[in-house]
Scaffold this motif. Structure first.
Motif, PDB file in Angstrom:
ATOM      1  N   GLN A  39       0.833  -1.204   0.000  1.00 37.07           N
ATOM      2  CA  GLN A  39       0.000   0.000   0.000  1.00 37.07           C
ATOM      3  C   GLN A  39       0.868   1.254   0.000  1.00 37.07           C
ATOM      4  O   GLN A  39       2.067   1.210   0.257  1.00 37.07           O
ATOM      5  N   LEU A  41       0.758   4.993   1.894  1.00 40.31           N
ATOM      6  CA  LEU A  41       0.158   5.740   2.997  1.00 40.31           C
ATOM      7  C   LEU A  41       0.570   7.193   2.819  1.00 40.31           C
ATOM      8  O   LEU A  41       1.743   7.471   2.529  1.00 40.31           O
ATOM      9  N   MET A  51      -4.912   5.768   2.727  1.00 38.71           N
ATOM     10  CA  MET A  51      -4.169   4.558   2.405  1.00 38.71           C
ATOM     11  C   MET A  51      -4.847   3.881   1.214  1.00 38.71           C
ATOM     12  O   MET A  51      -6.051   3.611   1.232  1.00 38.71           O
ATOM     13  N   ALA A 122      -6.221   1.701   9.932  1.00 36.99           N
ATOM     14  CA  ALA A 122      -6.820   1.354   8.646  1.00 36.99           C
ATOM     15  C   ALA A 122      -7.739   0.153   8.861  1.00 36.99           C
ATOM     16  O   ALA A 122      -7.419  -0.766   9.628  1.00 36.99           O
TER      17      ALA A 122
END
Ligand code: FES
Ligand SMILES: [Fe+2]
Length: 334
Positions: A39, A41, A51, A122
């Motif tokens: 991912q 961020l 994110m 998240a």
């Protein structure tokens, strides 16, 4: 070659630590890897943390390497497509007509993000179901009067369930931690939340040699697979967030974040707090457990005896954080 699968369960869903809020400044863009995926961020100029899955839906650049924040968007380093934290592509600077799908849906996979207790959380769900509950706010980490948090970090081959189960594994306290079991006390299972509260007494010797009996208590709140809060009261008051984030199904990052009432540094009380933190992290605490977690398997049908804690009750609670088909019981039945 067949690999030994040490854990028969997949990654649970829930809210998980992905950064401390103060480690993600405005304009920061970082590559991260959680929940078995890559991912990016970032924090927009408006202060919102976002994110997204790392790989750009256009031609696959990793947006955590060279992506740039501009206003409320993240720009991909390859062809400058711009994405909002909700995953919508809102600008393709060189295209006369941007693909209609960009109006209808987020083309970059977004992760719902909230910030509470000084943490960027998240939401992960393997089937991308929207959040099913909220992050709980803890006053010691969100209100004035508490010290600057003290943080610790470990990374090892385990998962959030194994770590959480440790608290109800009463028999190991004596053999791993060389201490008496922490009594479970009153435990309430309420949907995705488990609360427990145990009260006892500690006899302490004061510097002048006088012994004093001090009431003590341990309070814990587990909120899904990724948020656990513990508060100790007694000789010292110490609040702890236990933050376990799955990196892969069998790899986890574990963070302890402590705070305590503001006090004079170096005072006897402050030294007692530092000692309690050291004990929570050392052999009498999590560093006693890590070598075990790092190598053990998860026994779906353990042979238990009296003296073991309510491990199966705890597992029934934790099972709700797996999507159907991923629970340890069902996989083991295959
Ligand atoms: S790969 Fe991201 S804009 Fe082309
Ligand atoms: Fe332990």
């Amino acid at each position: 070659m067949a690999m030994l699968q040490r854990f028969p369960m997949d990654i649970p869903f829930g809210w998980f630590f992905v950064s401390y809020s103060d480690e993600l400044a405005i304009g920061n863009v970082k590559p991260v890897h959680y929940f078995g995926r890559d991912q990016v961020l970032f924090r927009t100029e408006e202060g919102e943390a976002g994110m997204l899955d790392a790989y750009c839906p256009h031609l696959g650049a990793h947006m955590g390497h060279g992506g740039k924040v501009e206003g409320n968007k993240l720009r991909c380093p390859f062809h400058s497509w711009a994405f909002r934290p909700d995953g919508f592509c809102v600008d393709i600077p060189y295209a006369k007509a941007i693909p209609p799908i960009t109006k209808r849906e987020p083309i970059a996979r977004p992760y719902p993000v909230v910030e509470k207790n000084g943490v960027v959380w998240a939401w992960y769900h393997p089937e991308r179901v929207e959040p099913l509950f909220d992050v709980i706010e803890h006053a010691p980490f969100s209100e004035a009067g508490w010290a600057q948090p003290i943080r610790r970090f470990w990374s090892f081959a385990s998962n959030p369930q194994e770590i959480a189960e440790n608290g109800v594994d009463f028999a190991h306290f004596q053999y791993v931690h060389m201490m008496e079991a922490v009594p479970e006390g009153n435990t309430v299972y309420d949907g995705h939340v488990r609360r427990s509260e145990a009260h006892g007494q500690r006899t302490v010797k004061l510097p002048d040699g006088v012994e004093k009996v001090i009431p003590s208590s341990v309070q814990t709140i587990q909120n899904g697979a990724g948020q656990k809060f513990t508060q100790l009261r007694g000789v010292v008051t110490l609040s702890l967030m236990v933050l376990a984030t799955p990196v892969e199904a069998d790899q986890v990052e574990l963070r302890f974040c402590f705070t305590y009432p503001e006090m004079e540094e170096g005072s006897p009380e402050h030294q007692a707090v530092m000692m309690a933190i050291a004990n929570t992290c050392g052999q009498s605490g999590v560093e006693g457990d890590i070598p075990i977690w790092n190598h053990k398997i998860h026994r779906v049908r353990p042979l238990l005896c009296d003296g073991d804690g309510p491990i199966l009750r705890f597992r029934r609670y934790f099972e709700q954080f797996y999507v159907e088909g991923d629970t340890p019981r069902q996989i083991a039945a295959v």
